[in-house]
Design an enzyme around this catalytic site. Structure first.
Site, PDB file in Angstrom:
ATOM      1  N   ASP A 336     -22.216  12.572  -6.685  1.00 23.06           N
ATOM      2  CA  ASP A 336     -23.488  13.297  -6.835  1.00 23.06           C
ATOM      3  C   ASP A 336     -24.664  12.493  -6.287  1.00 23.06           C
ATOM      4  O   ASP A 336     -24.589  11.273  -6.134  1.00 23.06           O
ATOM      5  CB  ASP A 336     -23.744  13.598  -8.310  1.00 23.06           C
ATOM      6  CG  ASP A 336     -23.787  12.317  -9.132  1.00 23.06           C
ATOM      7  OD1 ASP A 336     -22.879  11.468  -8.940  1.00 23.06           O
ATOM      8  OD2 ASP A 336     -24.715  12.147  -9.933  1.00 23.06           O
ATOM      9  N   GLU A 337     -25.744  13.215  -6.021  1.00 22.78           N
ATOM     10  CA  GLU A 337     -27.049  12.626  -5.691  1.00 22.78           C
ATOM     11  C   GLU A 337     -26.982  11.497  -4.662  1.00 22.78           C
ATOM     12  O   GLU A 337     -27.503  10.408  -4.891  1.00 22.78           O
ATOM     13  CB  GLU A 337     -27.700  12.061  -6.967  1.00 22.78           C
ATOM     14  CG  GLU A 337     -28.109  13.121  -7.964  1.00 22.78           C
ATOM     15  CD  GLU A 337     -28.898  12.533  -9.112  1.00 22.78           C
ATOM     16  OE1 GLU A 337     -30.031  12.990  -9.331  1.00 22.78           O
ATOM     17  OE2 GLU A 337     -28.380  11.613  -9.792  1.00 22.78           O
ATOM     18  N   VAL A 338     -26.342  11.749  -3.526  1.00 27.31           N
ATOM     19  CA  VAL A 338     -26.297  10.723  -2.481  1.00 27.31           C
ATOM     20  C   VAL A 338     -27.569  10.817  -1.640  1.00 27.31           C
ATOM     21  O   VAL A 338     -27.872  11.861  -1.069  1.00 27.31           O
ATOM     22  CB  VAL A 338     -25.053  10.879  -1.592  1.00 27.31           C
ATOM     23  CG1 VAL A 338     -25.009   9.764  -0.555  1.00 27.31           C
ATOM     24  CG2 VAL A 338     -23.800  10.879  -2.450  1.00 27.31           C
TER      25      VAL A 338
END
EC number: 3.2.1.52
Lengths: 543, 543
Positions: A336-338
């Site tokens: 997630d959230e790269v």
């Protein structure tokens, strides 16, 4: 709530109404939380004498004395059923004979289990169904697995109550029960704050009272790396808040796993990458992407470097260790959230993008990375769970991968549920239960009112929603406030995930039951906060 | 905060910035919270040996050995100064001599007090100023009262720190300190939920670490009447949640008062009427106004019946008891949120309105009631504190009455401050510090940023703002979540009320200091929740 949110005090009218509800909090017939699929109880009640009470295995049961899961459950549930008894006078006190005459008849809880998996671990397909029949002198508990028997013992323990004279009773009751969803998870975040082992073990205890069955251990993240790896000891010695006081040794981890197993709880480890890995860099130089300011490195680092083969070698060695340490057949891989900013700034990564023909679409690069990690996991005979981002970027991932929904507005969540299940993937719903988001007032009603299957899709699609998860992210939570923030707010989600939505749709009906259950949690030593004005017969004593 | 409030997780950028700040959390020179008015410290530090450390009274001091307040403070502060020492090895352990050689020089904290009020109680005019001078082998603490000496001991205890080898140190320091406001209160509500005695005593401990000096005990209200009255025992036997387990006996009350006294904390009892009295009716039939539905009583009750002289006789007997039980020269009389609906419905009250010539203006009736109660209190030689409603209705109340602001928007609060002080009344500001209103995130910054004197008024008017108060209303709070909700969020208000606003205006400067202070609270056993991602050397152990 206007007045309340302005002044933190409620109008007498609302107050009276709620306090009026409170009086139903200790009903004649004790309720069970979460509500069983089918329960019928009569006013006939049987007195229970702690000194004339036994757990037994039925003759036909494949599990018999020596079954570690059930033997320890019997030991655990005796003091939970007879709360106050051990504490107040101890089993051998003199006046005990007067209070509980031996002339009382024996009461037996007779357990019958089809398949004895006494030394195994609960898994994604374990049956948790059970039938409980309480009549005079006998509680017959039937289950196909020991895990189902555990759920039945929990329900039985909640049926027992004390009258004002301290006498224990249980009412004539018939229960036929099974969970609505197979995956009922709770996430703890041990990276943003370190949670001492006792805090985790106590959470597992409370989870079992709520019939949660998956402990999602978000064990590492940006701020710290407390997992003490055998293969890469530097990850914790350099990446934890403290190399000795703020780490989980292999012994700690196995204690968590066995504590959970005995309560029918799976331990799902999360090794979140390529983002959320700042703390990894300290113990594993060269793993993270060096960010560039123009032509030169800025000295800061971004996500795992997807351009280096060494990154994948490292990940496969780490995941190999994790999959041997954690017995569960699932591993959570995060994803997630790269943040692409750092990747974009790095010449090596830019070159790799060219070489791979990704152009300037960095989602392709992330896809490439995650596919590799998922395949590594597959080779280890583990099934992957990933956050929804991985699906949103349309990676080519095995169809048995489970997607984990963690964000979006109610409408966005419904759309995500539709499209993920339409693509044939199984899904876990977490977004509505981000329980670290606190507000004043009865926010449990929000968690209770979620309808996980309320999205456009076929029956087949709905079947792909395997469950939900309560997430307690750690920015503002550690051992000081974990329990009161979790309980009983998470209990609302517990009933939504276990019980039939049709029989548990009313918040007003649920209020006295969850209020009573919260008092049960207090009696059992769980630091569960109040839902509203009122009291419990036994207030929290752990001050 | 958008991402945070949506997902409960923060962007790496913000995370890094905050974690960066964290590293200042344990400064070379230990900070003091709340910030002293004047403090200067140098890098010169002196090692402290617990076995060569003494508290002494200076020769000239009017307080000498036998002074209950200071003798018990010495006993209390030794383990607070040498945290871990008693716990880790006990004072007499063998290796103790090796770790702390007797060859070390003696370090003395020498206390000098002008007026010895060792057996008295702190009051509204008590001086709390002190001077502390720490040099080699000596900490000279001068104060005009024992209460000031207590504040100085707290500051000294916060100056002491341990290096990584466990050696204790204190830096050369000069402090000249006094509180900005004389009234620095904290309200607990023991009616909406009963707070067991230990929860109250632990709160008093934490208050003293924060230099709060008034415990506002909102002891009774609508839901329950836990105060066990000598004159009217039925009030608690019928009005408490439980007549034995959920009451405060006279012994309990005197324990609270003496525990507070030894920490320089006043105990201000609130007997809130005529509203917020539902629970009183159970034990005192005829006190509350019977509400009418048309011509007949509806069976429900409203506020205290202001038309009956018996009501005033009851109140004067109750207040007479309260003023003898609580030594403080102030009593809080409430007077807030009076709902007129029931009064309007009652024929007797209607008749009284006519007789008194109040027409249909029920605020006149409330004024009449409160004037009587305030005058009763005056005859008992006590000064009244009342909620702002009493002023808003323009009652004729003695000019020495203190008004307590609890509601309104920031602008409304400023106007209220202006008009109350313009009318010459003293005022306490509570509205901005309704700390039971929780939200996710760093809401301590809101409490910290309040400017109590930021309103239109003369210097003379500003002087009438005698202080502020943190209010923890009990709808959603009991012993399970009281401490983590209070601390360190209330600590932000503590600094605002004690320290110079000019030197404590920056939230960014305050963050590492309050983060460090929160770790100090943990070490002292206060269940203080984290402010943000990070850790303390010693995490909370009370699990």
């Amino acid at each position: 709530m206007e007045e309340e949110t302005n002044y933190g005090r409620l109008s007498n009218r609302k107050l009276c109404f709620m306090v009026f509800l409170m009086f139903f909090a200790v009903p004649a017939v004790k309720a069970v939380w979460p509500m069983p699929q089918m329960i019928s109880s009569s006013a006939d009640r049987y007195p229970l004498n702690p000194r004339m009470f036994v757990f037994q295995y039925s003759n036909g049961s494949s599990a018999q004395s020596g079954c570690s899961v059930l033997d320890s459950a019997f030991k655990r549930y005796f003091p939970l059923i007879f709360t106050g008894y051990m504490r107040a006078e101890g089993p051998r006190q003199h006046d005990d004979r007067i209070r509980f005459p031996l002339t009382d008849a024996l009461f037996s809880v007779v357990v019958h289990v089809k398949e004895a998996d006494c030394e195994g671990y609960p898994d994604a397909d374990s049956s948790e169904s059970y039938q409980l029949s309480v009549s005079s002198g006998l509680a017959a508990l039937k289950a196909s697995t020991v895990w189902g028997a555990l759920r039945g013992l929990e329900s039985f323990s909640q049926l027992v109550y004390q009258d004002d004279f301290g006498q224990y009773f249980v009412n004539k009751t018939e229960i036929d029960d099974f969970p609505r969803f197979k995956f009922r998870g709770l996430l703890l975040d041990t990276s943003r704050h370190y949670l001492p082992l006792p805090a985790i073990l106590k959470t597992l205890d409370a989870m079992s009272y709520n019939k949660f069955n998956v402990f999602h251990w978000h064990i590492v993240d940006d701020p710290s790396f407390p997992y003490q790896s055998i293969t890469f000891p530097d990850l914790s010695s350099k990446g934890a808040f403290h190399p000795y006081t703020h780490v989980y040794t292999q012994t700690d981890v196995s204690r968590v796993i066995s504590h959970a197993r005995l309560r029918g709880i799976r331990v799902l480890p999360e090794i979140d990458s390529p983002g959320h890995t700042q703390s990894w860099g300290k113990g594993q130089p060269g793993l993270l992407t060096p960010c560039y300011k123009g032509p030169a490195p800025s000295g800061t680092y971004g996500p795992v470097n997807p351009a280096k083969s060494s990154s994948y070698q490292f990940m496969s060695r780490l995941l190999k260790e994790v999959s041997s340490v954690f017995p569960d057949s699932y591993i959570h891989l995060g994803g997630d959230e790269v943040d692409f900013t750092c990747w974009k700034s790095n010449p090596e990564v830019q070159g790799f993008m060219q070489k791979m023909g990704f152009g300037t679409d960095y989602t392709k690069l992330e896809s490439y990375y995650m596919e590799n990690i998922v395949n590594i996991t597959k080779k280890l005979n583990k099934t992957s769970i990933v956050w929804q981002d991985v699906f949103d970027y349309h990676e080519q991932i095995p169809v048995d991968t489970v997607l984990h929904i963690w964000k979006g507005s109610p409408t966005q969540i419904q759309q995500e549920l539709s499209s993920i299940t339409l693509a044939g993937y199984r899904v876990i719903l977490a977004a509505p239960w981000y329980i670290n988001h606190i507000t004043i007032g009865q926010d449990w009603t929000i968690y209770y009112s979620i309808q996980p299957l309320n999205f456009t899709g076929t029956e087949q699609q709905k079947k792909l929603v395997i469950g939900g998860e309560v997430c307690m992210w750690g920015e503002y939570v550690d051992a000081t406030n974990l329990s009161p923030r979790l309980w009983p707010r998470a209990s609302a989600a517990a009933e939504r995930l276990w019980s039939d939505e049709r029989s548990t749709s009313s918040v007003t009906d649920a209020f006295p039951r969850i209020t009573d259950f919260r008092c049960t949690l207090l009696r059992r030593g769980v630091q569960a906060e109040p839902l509203y004005v009122g009291h419990c017969r036994e207030e929290y004593g752990g001050i």
